[in-house]
Each structure stands twice: as C-alpha cells, then as structure tokens.
Write a protein that holds these residues in place. Structure first.
Motif, PDB file in Angstrom:
ATOM      1  N   ALA A  67       0.831  -1.211   0.000  1.00 25.05           N
ATOM      2  CA  ALA A  67       0.000   0.000   0.000  1.00 25.05           C
ATOM      3  C   ALA A  67       0.863   1.256   0.000  1.00 25.05           C
ATOM      4  N   ALA A  68       1.933   1.256   0.794  1.00 26.30           N
ATOM      5  CA  ALA A  68       2.814   2.427   0.866  1.00 26.30           C
ATOM      6  C   ALA A  68       3.559   2.638  -0.442  1.00 26.30           C
ATOM      7  N   ILE A  69       3.987   1.539  -1.073  1.00 27.93           N
ATOM      8  CA  ILE A  69       4.701   1.640  -2.357  1.00 27.93           C
ATOM      9  C   ILE A  69       3.786   2.196  -3.443  1.00 27.93           C
ATOM     10  N   ALA A  70       2.509   1.802  -3.410  1.00 29.79           N
ATOM     11  CA  ALA A  70       1.544   2.270  -4.419  1.00 29.79           C
ATOM     12  C   ALA A  70       1.356   3.777  -4.379  1.00 29.79           C
ATOM     13  N   GLU A  71       1.672   4.411  -3.243  1.00 27.87           N
ATOM     14  CA  GLU A  71       1.527   5.864  -3.131  1.00 27.87           C
ATOM     15  C   GLU A  71       2.635   6.616  -3.859  1.00 27.87           C
ATOM     16  N   MET A  75      10.210   7.724  -1.070  1.00 32.08           N
ATOM     17  CA  MET A  75      10.766   6.598  -0.307  1.00 32.08           C
ATOM     18  C   MET A  75      10.431   5.258  -0.934  1.00 32.08           C
ATOM     19  N   SER A  76       9.891   5.227  -2.115  1.00 30.75           N
ATOM     20  CA  SER A  76       9.430   3.982  -2.729  1.00 30.75           C
ATOM     21  C   SER A  76      10.540   2.945  -2.839  1.00 30.75           C
ATOM     22  N   ASP A  77      11.756   3.358  -3.191  1.00 33.98           N
ATOM     23  CA  ASP A  77      12.864   2.406  -3.345  1.00 33.98           C
ATOM     24  C   ASP A  77      13.189   1.718  -2.025  1.00 33.98           C
ATOM     25  N   GLU A  78      13.227   2.490  -0.935  1.00 32.96           N
ATOM     26  CA  GLU A  78      13.507   1.907   0.379  1.00 32.96           C
ATOM     27  C   GLU A  78      12.397   0.954   0.791  1.00 32.96           C
ATOM     28  N   LEU A  79      11.174   1.326   0.533  1.00 28.90           N
ATOM     29  CA  LEU A  79      10.039   0.481   0.889  1.00 28.90           C
ATOM     30  C   LEU A  79      10.066  -0.822   0.103  1.00 28.90           C
ATOM     31  N   ILE A  80      10.438  -0.764  -1.160  1.00 30.34           N
ATOM     32  CA  ILE A  80      10.504  -1.974  -1.988  1.00 30.34           C
ATOM     33  C   ILE A  80      11.569  -2.935  -1.464  1.00 30.34           C
ATOM     34  N   LYS A  81      12.717  -2.398  -1.062  1.00 22.48           N
ATOM     35  CA  LYS A  81      13.789  -3.247  -0.517  1.00 22.48           C
ATOM     36  C   LYS A  81      13.319  -3.991   0.732  1.00 22.48           C
ATOM     37  N   GLU A  82      12.641  -3.260   1.639  1.00 29.19           N
ATOM     38  CA  GLU A  82      12.157  -3.898   2.864  1.00 29.19           C
ATOM     39  C   GLU A  82      11.052  -4.894   2.566  1.00 29.19           C
ATOM     40  N   ARG A  83      10.193  -4.567   1.604  1.00 35.39           N
ATOM     41  CA  ARG A  83       9.122  -5.504   1.228  1.00 35.39           C
ATOM     42  C   ARG A  83       9.716  -6.799   0.683  1.00 35.39           C
ATOM     43  N   LEU A 117       9.894   3.154   8.720  1.00 33.45           N
ATOM     44  CA  LEU A 117       9.759   3.591   7.333  1.00 33.45           C
ATOM     45  C   LEU A 117       8.359   4.137   7.038  1.00 33.45           C
ATOM     46  N   ILE A 118       7.344   3.462   7.545  1.00 29.97           N
ATOM     47  CA  ILE A 118       5.968   3.917   7.312  1.00 29.97           C
ATOM     48  C   ILE A 118       5.738   5.279   7.958  1.00 29.97           C
ATOM     49  N   ALA A 119       6.316   5.455   9.171  1.00 29.17           N
ATOM     50  CA  ALA A 119       6.192   6.759   9.840  1.00 29.17           C
ATOM     51  C   ALA A 119       6.840   7.850   9.004  1.00 29.17           C
ATOM     52  N   GLU A 120       8.038   7.559   8.461  1.00 27.04           N
ATOM     53  CA  GLU A 120       8.706   8.544   7.604  1.00 27.04           C
ATOM     54  C   GLU A 120       7.890   8.815   6.341  1.00 27.04           C
TER      55      GLU A 120
END
Length: 293
Positions: A67-71, A75-83, A117-120
């Motif tokens: 959901a966060a990446i879809a936004e 920070m999408s790259d960092e979120l994808i790595k953690e996902r 990450l979600i908070a950021e």
C-alpha cells in the motif's frame, strides 16, 4: 501322582506369573509410546500453528508495504527493498519443516523497520500535502495577480488610447476665399474665376493642454474643378501612402489656440467647385469646398 499334579500346578503358576509380568510390561510400553506420540503431535501442532501465525504477520507486513509503495513517494525504493526482505523470509519459512521460532526475531526486526519507514513515509505525505496546498495557493495568487495585471494593462492601453486621442490637435473653422489683388496690394474678395489672383485659406488650431507642444506641420491640398492639385504640387510618402500637396504650413504650437492663414497665388483659375484638404501627415484633419463662377 500327587507329586505330578503339584509340579504341574507349580509350573502353571510360574507361567501365569510370567505372562502377568509380560502383560504389565506391554501396558507400560504401550502407555509410553502413546505419550511420546501425543508429545510429538503436540509439538508438531504447536510448530504448525506458530508457523501460520508468523506467516500471517509477515503477510500483513507485505500488505502494508504494498500500500505504501503504491503511493509512489520519494521513499518507494527503500520500501521496496524492505518488502522484498519480507517476501524472502516468507519463502524461507514456507520451506522450513522444523521449529520456526528462530524466524520470530527476524520478523520482529522487519516489523520494527516497517514502523520506522511507514512513519517517515506518512511524514513525507503530509509534507507533500502541505507543499501542494501552498503551491495551489501560490498558483491562485499568481493567477489573480496575472488577471489583475491584464486588467491594468488593458486599462493602461485604453487610457493611452484615450490620451493619444485627446492629445491630437483639432483643426476648426476652415474657410477658403478668392481675391483680386490690385496694384496697390489691396485684396478684394471675388467669386469670379477670371478675376481671382489668390486663394486665401484659413483655419484654427484649437487649444489642447494635454497635447505635445512644439513645431507642427500641416499639408494643405487644393484641388480645382479639373482635378488638378494647385500650388507646389510636391509629394510626400507616409506609411506607403503618397500625398500630393499644394503647400506646407509650419506652426509653433504652445497648447493655445492658433489662427492660421495662408495665400495660394495663381492665375487662370478654372470655373467650378474647389476642394481644400488639410493633412496631419497622412491623416485628413479638416476639409472644405468652395465654388468659382
């Protein structure tokens, strides 16, 4: 005979005792095996249950990341790595057949990273909303300013046109008369073409306080009944327009009324209607006509 019976009875008791001992041993062994099987089943059930719980928790993490990446924030790259880390751990757990407790610590670390990450990411979204609002407000202000400037420019253009129009000089009271000039120089008015020696042309330049003062030049054109331009018959070109004129009037204008009078001498004036035009460059500012008999 009695001895044989006693021996047989003793042997039977021994056999019965042995069978009893074996039966008890069997029951104890069966009980132990049963308990061990229950323990193993319990362990397996607990292991499967814990595996399902960890997989469920990891799936929730993945859903949150998706959901966060879809936004599509910065920070999408960092979120994808953690996902991807979460997905890899899910793969490892699904393949494991033993205790998954060792994966619990990895899940907790991933969960901790996710919260940070979600908070950021949420902070970035709020900042983006604020910036978008400020940008929209700026666009609105700029749009209003542009409209206001366009109105001002329009008003200024209209005012300039009004001032330009109002600053133009007005030529009034244009009159033309024919005169007979005697030897003494005295001029006598006449309407006879055969008697005329000079045409007197006069007009008034009106007072105008907003007009630009200075030297003014007017071109006077006199056309006889045969469509001939009298006088100097010179030409001047203004914006691709050629003007043939009879004479030029030079006036020193100081924002006050000026009376202009000029003589156009000639001979053998033709009978008929004459047309007199006054031009400010290529603009006709006054005209009149008269007739000689």
């Amino acid at each position: 005979m009695e001895d044989q019976q006693r021996n047989a009875s003793s042997s039977l008791k021994v056999i019965i005792a042995i069978l009893a001992i074996l039966l008890v041993g069997s029951l104890v062994y069966i009980y132990k095996i049963s308990n061990d099987a229950k323990t193993v089943q319990t362990e397996l059930t607990r292991s499967v249950s814990e595996k399902d719980m960890v997989m469920k928790d990891l799936q929730q993490l993945k859903t949150t990341y998706d959901a966060a990446i879809a936004e599509n924030t910065s920070m999408s790259d960092e979120l994808i790595k953690e996902r991807d880390k979460v997905v890899n751990l899910m793969s490892d757990i699904s393949k494991s057949k033993g205790d998954v407790a060792k994966y619990r610590s990895q899940y907790q670390k991933l969960q901790s990273n996710m919260k940070v990450l979600i908070a950021e990411n949420e902070g970035l979204k709020r900042e983006n909303v604020t910036l978008a609002s400020q940008r929209d407000s700026t666009v609105v202000v700029l749009g209003e300013s542009k409209k206001y400037n366009e109105v001002l420019v329009g008003q200024n253009e209209e005012l300039s046109k009004t001032v330009e129009k109002g600053s133009k000089l007005t030529v009034l009271n244009m009159q033309t008369s024919a005169y007979k000039v005697r030897s003494s120089g005295k001029q006598i008015a006449t309407d006879k073409a055969g008697r005329a020696d000079v045409l007197k042309i006069s007009f008034t330049i009106a007072e105008n306080q907003i007009a630009k003062s200075g030297d003014k030049q007017y071109y006077v054109q006199v056309i006889d009944s045969k469509n001939n331009v009298l006088g100097d018959k010179k030409t001047e070109t203004f914006d691709d327009i050629t003007l043939t004129y009879s004479f030029v009037v030079n006036v020193k204008y100081e924002n006050k009324t000026v009376q202009v009078s000029e003589d156009l001498r000639g001979k053998d004036f033709a009978k008929g209607t004459y047309y007199v035009n006054v031009f400010d460059k290529n603009e006709l500012v006054s005209k009149t006509s008269f007739t000689l008999k």
